[in-house]
Design an enzyme around this catalytic site. Structure first.
Site, PDB file in Angstrom:
ATOM      1  N   ARG A   1      -8.225  12.273  12.815  1.00 36.39           N
ATOM      2  CA  ARG A   1      -6.782  11.992  12.974  1.00 36.39           C
ATOM      3  C   ARG A   1      -5.954  13.288  12.913  1.00 36.39           C
ATOM      4  O   ARG A   1      -6.308  14.223  12.206  1.00 36.39           O
ATOM      5  CB  ARG A   1      -6.344  10.959  11.931  1.00 36.39           C
ATOM      6  CG  ARG A   1      -7.060   9.633  12.176  1.00 36.39           C
ATOM      7  CD  ARG A   1      -6.718   8.599  11.158  1.00 36.39           C
ATOM      8  NE  ARG A   1      -5.325   8.214  11.212  1.00 36.39           N
ATOM      9  CZ  ARG A   1      -4.749   7.399  10.339  1.00 36.39           C
ATOM     10  NH1 ARG A   1      -5.479   6.891   9.349  1.00 36.39           N
ATOM     11  NH2 ARG A   1      -3.491   7.087  10.443  1.00 36.39           N
TER      12      ARG A   1
ATOM     13  N   ARG B   1       2.930   5.931  -3.204  1.00 33.92           N
ATOM     14  CA  ARG B   1       4.080   6.754  -3.604  1.00 33.92           C
ATOM     15  C   ARG B   1       4.296   6.742  -5.110  1.00 33.92           C
ATOM     16  O   ARG B   1       4.664   7.749  -5.706  1.00 33.92           O
ATOM     17  CB  ARG B   1       5.338   6.290  -2.852  1.00 33.92           C
ATOM     18  CG  ARG B   1       5.310   6.773  -1.388  1.00 33.92           C
ATOM     19  CD  ARG B   1       6.112   5.880  -0.492  1.00 33.92           C
ATOM     20  NE  ARG B   1       6.247   6.395   0.860  1.00 33.92           N
ATOM     21  CZ  ARG B   1       5.343   6.239   1.837  1.00 33.92           C
ATOM     22  NH1 ARG B   1       4.216   5.578   1.604  1.00 33.92           N
ATOM     23  NH2 ARG B   1       5.552   6.739   3.043  1.00 33.92           N
TER      24      ARG B   1
ATOM     25  N   ASP C   1       2.096  -1.182  11.800  1.00 33.23           N
ATOM     26  CA  ASP C   1       0.812  -1.637  11.244  1.00 33.23           C
ATOM     27  C   ASP C   1       0.550  -3.118  11.517  1.00 33.23           C
ATOM     28  O   ASP C   1      -0.543  -3.619  11.266  1.00 33.23           O
ATOM     29  CB  ASP C   1       0.774  -1.396   9.724  1.00 33.23           C
ATOM     30  CG  ASP C   1       0.749   0.089   9.400  1.00 33.23           C
ATOM     31  OD1 ASP C   1       0.373   0.881  10.279  1.00 33.23           O
ATOM     32  OD2 ASP C   1       1.105   0.456   8.271  1.00 33.23           O
TER      33      ASP C   1
ATOM     34  N   LYS D   1       0.834  -1.207   0.000  1.00 30.39           N
ATOM     35  CA  LYS D   1       0.000   0.000   0.000  1.00 30.39           C
ATOM     36  C   LYS D   1       0.871   1.260   0.000  1.00 30.39           C
ATOM     37  O   LYS D   1       0.646   2.174  -0.805  1.00 30.39           O
ATOM     38  CB  LYS D   1      -0.919  -0.037   1.236  1.00 30.39           C
ATOM     39  CG  LYS D   1      -1.899   1.086   1.319  1.00 30.39           C
ATOM     40  CD  LYS D   1      -3.164   0.671   2.045  1.00 30.39           C
ATOM     41  CE  LYS D   1      -3.016   0.658   3.553  1.00 30.39           C
ATOM     42  NZ  LYS D   1      -2.893   1.997   4.131  1.00 30.39           N
ATOM     43  N   SER D   2       1.863   1.292   0.873  1.00 26.68           N
ATOM     44  CA  SER D   2       2.717   2.490   0.958  1.00 26.68           C
ATOM     45  C   SER D   2       3.410   2.755  -0.373  1.00 26.68           C
ATOM     46  O   SER D   2       3.500   3.899  -0.827  1.00 26.68           O
ATOM     47  CB  SER D   2       3.783   2.296   2.037  1.00 26.68           C
ATOM     48  OG  SER D   2       3.192   2.228   3.303  1.00 26.68           O
TER      49      SER D   2
ATOM     50  N   ARG E   1      -6.309   1.979  18.210  1.00 29.21           N
ATOM     51  CA  ARG E   1      -6.053   0.533  18.114  1.00 29.21           C
ATOM     52  C   ARG E   1      -5.731  -0.098  19.450  1.00 29.21           C
ATOM     53  O   ARG E   1      -5.841  -1.319  19.591  1.00 29.21           O
ATOM     54  CB  ARG E   1      -4.927   0.250  17.102  1.00 29.21           C
ATOM     55  CG  ARG E   1      -5.432   0.303  15.698  1.00 29.21           C
ATOM     56  CD  ARG E   1      -4.465  -0.195  14.650  1.00 29.21           C
ATOM     57  NE  ARG E   1      -5.099  -0.060  13.355  1.00 29.21           N
ATOM     58  CZ  ARG E   1      -4.465   0.127  12.204  1.00 29.21           C
ATOM     59  NH1 ARG E   1      -3.149   0.184  12.183  1.00 29.21           N
ATOM     60  NH2 ARG E   1      -5.140   0.247  11.091  1.00 29.21           N
TER      61      ARG E   1
ATOM     62  N   GLY F   1      -4.872   7.903   5.686  1.00 34.35           N
ATOM     63  CA  GLY F   1      -3.951   8.865   6.296  1.00 34.35           C
ATOM     64  C   GLY F   1      -2.770   9.152   5.388  1.00 34.35           C
ATOM     65  O   GLY F   1      -2.285  10.292   5.311  1.00 34.35           O
TER      66      GLY F   1
ATOM     67  N   SER G   1       7.904   8.970  11.878  1.00 34.61           N
ATOM     68  CA  SER G   1       6.710   8.812  11.051  1.00 34.61           C
ATOM     69  C   SER G   1       7.048   9.044   9.594  1.00 34.61           C
ATOM     70  O   SER G   1       7.490  10.126   9.205  1.00 34.61           O
ATOM     71  CB  SER G   1       5.629   9.808  11.482  1.00 34.61           C
ATOM     72  OG  SER G   1       4.721  10.028  10.418  1.00 34.61           O
TER      73      SER G   1
ATOM     74  N   GLN H   1       4.974   9.249   7.272  1.00 36.85           N
ATOM     75  CA  GLN H   1       4.018  10.176   6.652  1.00 36.85           C
ATOM     76  C   GLN H   1       4.476  11.617   6.832  1.00 36.85           C
ATOM     77  O   GLN H   1       4.388  12.422   5.901  1.00 36.85           O
ATOM     78  CB  GLN H   1       2.618   9.951   7.228  1.00 36.85           C
ATOM     79  CG  GLN H   1       2.060   8.592   6.814  1.00 36.85           C
ATOM     80  CD  GLN H   1       0.649   8.343   7.293  1.00 36.85           C
ATOM     81  OE1 GLN H   1       0.078   9.143   8.027  1.00 36.85           O
ATOM     82  NE2 GLN H   1       0.077   7.226   6.895  1.00 36.85           N
TER      83      GLN H   1
HETATM   84  C1  S3P Z   1       2.637   4.842   6.292  1.00 38.38           C
HETATM   85  C2  S3P Z   1       3.288   5.192   7.455  1.00 38.38           C
HETATM   86  C3  S3P Z   1       2.842   4.773   8.796  1.00 38.38           C
HETATM   87  C4  S3P Z   1       1.878   3.607   8.710  1.00 38.38           C
HETATM   88  C5  S3P Z   1       0.834   3.844   7.679  1.00 38.38           C
HETATM   89  C6  S3P Z   1       1.455   3.976   6.299  1.00 38.38           C
HETATM   90  C7  S3P Z   1       3.153   5.336   5.004  1.00 38.38           C
HETATM   91  O1  S3P Z   1       2.195   5.866   9.442  1.00 38.38           O
HETATM   92  O2  S3P Z   1       1.299   3.371   9.955  1.00 38.38           O
HETATM   93  O3  S3P Z   1      -0.101   2.778   7.643  1.00 38.38           O
HETATM   94  O4  S3P Z   1       2.768   4.822   3.951  1.00 38.38           O
HETATM   95  O5  S3P Z   1       3.955   6.275   5.030  1.00 38.38           O
HETATM   96  P1  S3P Z   1       3.002   6.980  10.268  1.00 38.38           P
HETATM   97  O6  S3P Z   1       3.957   7.621   9.385  1.00 38.38           O
HETATM   98  O7  S3P Z   1       1.931   7.933  10.746  1.00 38.38           O
HETATM   99  O8  S3P Z   1       3.641   6.252  11.408  1.00 38.38           O
END
Ligand code: S3P
Length: 426
Positions: A120, A26, A312, A21-22, A343, A92, A163, A165
């Site tokens: 969030r 991207r 995750d 997914k990540s 969670r 997110g 993080s 993100q």
């Molecule tokens: C993700 C980063 C993580 C992860 C999320 C996906 C990403 O979050 O928990 O499911 O794709 O960059 P955080 O950066 O908030 O920890």
């Protein structure tokens, strides 16, 4: 949707899990702001990714699907002012990473999300993006947010938490700033953005917990092959580890070292896990994993640097902990409280219904394993990873487990139930 799970007699076979997914997010985001075509194979086709695709289309980016591949026609760094609100849905990653790109656009846009995403925290990216020169309206911590971007200055920013993100949002904004943007975090978080930026032609350097990006590069579209998502594989790995007599081969799983904490922790718990045939796809390591059930698991303590490496996977890990002998302690994981659900509290509440002994801590949980689970009615509470964790727990719970509101599984792993079915041989 309610799913009903009963313990299988056998659990074996081989499968691939959907694309990461990540990495899929991207590839879409970088493809959108590059020049030329980006072709993505093995991508995840799930609700969160559809949110990213919808947002990018509203920003003028052409995205099509042909022969099982996503084709993104790069729009270049400057996107088109959207005519309506951008909706990140439940995602997110879409919201926070897109804010980084929107901060670089010389127009106003409004970003919103679903009920869960609106709760969030966004200030963690809004604040540093403001420092770079973007302006925001409304409640600065919550969606919907109105952002007006353009004319960004580079930043040197120390994030209070590891993080990906936050780091990725700032790096994406840094692409629009003249000079070096530097992001430092307490522990390294997943580095898919850095690896892909380099592939697309950006100048980027990593030194332990610091990333340095040179702004205003020319990004060129690429071919990306997405590895299987270790976060999806984790549910299958745990299921195989806790079902006696199982043997499961999962092919082509991404094992980026900043994502593979679940393999280390399950191995420490005593699970029989074998890594086979490692290769590199683009810049991401990929492997086949074989898991055999039947070995007794023992409780472990997890915290610190390990947490961003398996953040995750904690719902899946909680199932292994409930089955293991002894105590599992999860520390330093307060981030879990601001995921798709809280969670820590939802997991404790729902697992207790199955008979697990879980105590909440502000920053994690304590699981007294080996008490035995009994099937009953449980609820995903709108969280895809909890729905899958509860389903996996149902595989070893006596009797029938009914998981309510399980349709949220489509957020990240639409084929989850068919994957389980394919491994259950009655
Ligand atoms: C993700 C980063 C993580 C992860 C999320 C996906 C990403 O979050 O928990 O499911 O794709 O960059 P955080 O950066 O908030 O920890």
């Amino acid at each position: 949707m309610i799913i009903i799970i009963t313990p299988p007699e056998m659990f074996s076979g081989e499968l691939t899990v959907p694309g990461d997914k990540s990495i899929t997010h991207r590839a879409l985001l970088l493809g959108a702001i590059s020049r030329g075509i980006t072709e993505v194979s093995g991508f995840l086709d799930a609700d969160d990714i559809r949110s990213t695709i919808q947002c990018l289309r509203s920003l003028g980016v052409r995205i099509t699907m042909r022969a099982g591949k996503l084709l993104i026609t790069g729009h270049g760094m400057k996107l088109r002012k959207p005519l309506k609100e951008l909706d990140a849905g439940n995602s997110g990653t879409t919201a926070r990473l897109l804010l980084g790109i929107l901060a670089g656009q010389p127009f106003q846009s409004i970003l919103t999300g679903d009920h869960s995403l609106k709760k969030r925290p966004m200030k963690r990216v809004v604040e540093p993006l403001q420092k770079m020169g973007a302006s925001f309206e409304d409640d600065l911590d919550k969606l919907p947010l109105t952002v007006t971007g353009g004319n960004l200055a580079p930043i040197e920013y120390k994030t209070p938490r590891a993080s990906a993100q936050i780091k990725s949002a700032l790096l994406l904004a840094g692409l629009y700033a003249d000079g070096e943007t530097i992001v430092e975090e307490p522990y390294p978080s997943r580095n898919h953005t850095e690896l892909m930026l380099e592939q697309f032609g950006a100048e980027i350097e990593t030194e332990e917990c610091r990333v340095i990006l040179k702004g205003k590069p020319t990004l060129k579209g690429k071919q990306v092959t997405v590895p299987g998502d270790i976060s999806a594989a984790a549910f299958i790995m745990v299921a195989a580890a806790i079902i006696p007599g199982s043997e499961v081969l999962i092919r082509n799983v991404g094992i980026n070292p900043l994502r593979s904490g679940i393999i280390d922790v399950l191995t420490n718990m005593g699970a029989n896990l074998e890594i086979r045939d490692e290769s590199i796809w683009g810049k991401e390591p990929v492997t086949d994993i074989v898991i055999r059930g039947g070995k007794e698991l023992k409780g472990v303590t997890v915290g610190g640097e390990m947490i961003p490496r398996l953040i995750d996977e904690i719902p899946a890990l909680a199932v292994a902990a409930a089955v293991a002998r002894g105590k599992t302690v999860i520390n330093d994981a307060d981030e879990l409280r601001v995921k798709e659900s809280d969670r820590i509290s939802v997991l404790a509440e729902q697992f207790k219904k199955l008979g697990a002994k879980i105590t909440e801590k502000e920053d994690g949980m304590i699981v007294e394993g080996g008490t035995g689970l009994t099937g009953t009615d449980v609820d995903s509470c709108g969280d895809h990873r909890l729905a899958m964790a509860l389903a996996v727990a149902g595989l070893v719970a006596e009797g029938e487990t009914a998981v309510k509101n399980a349709e949220v599984i489509n957020v990240s792993f639409p084929g989850f139930m068919s994957a389980l079915r394919s491994l259950i041989m009655k």
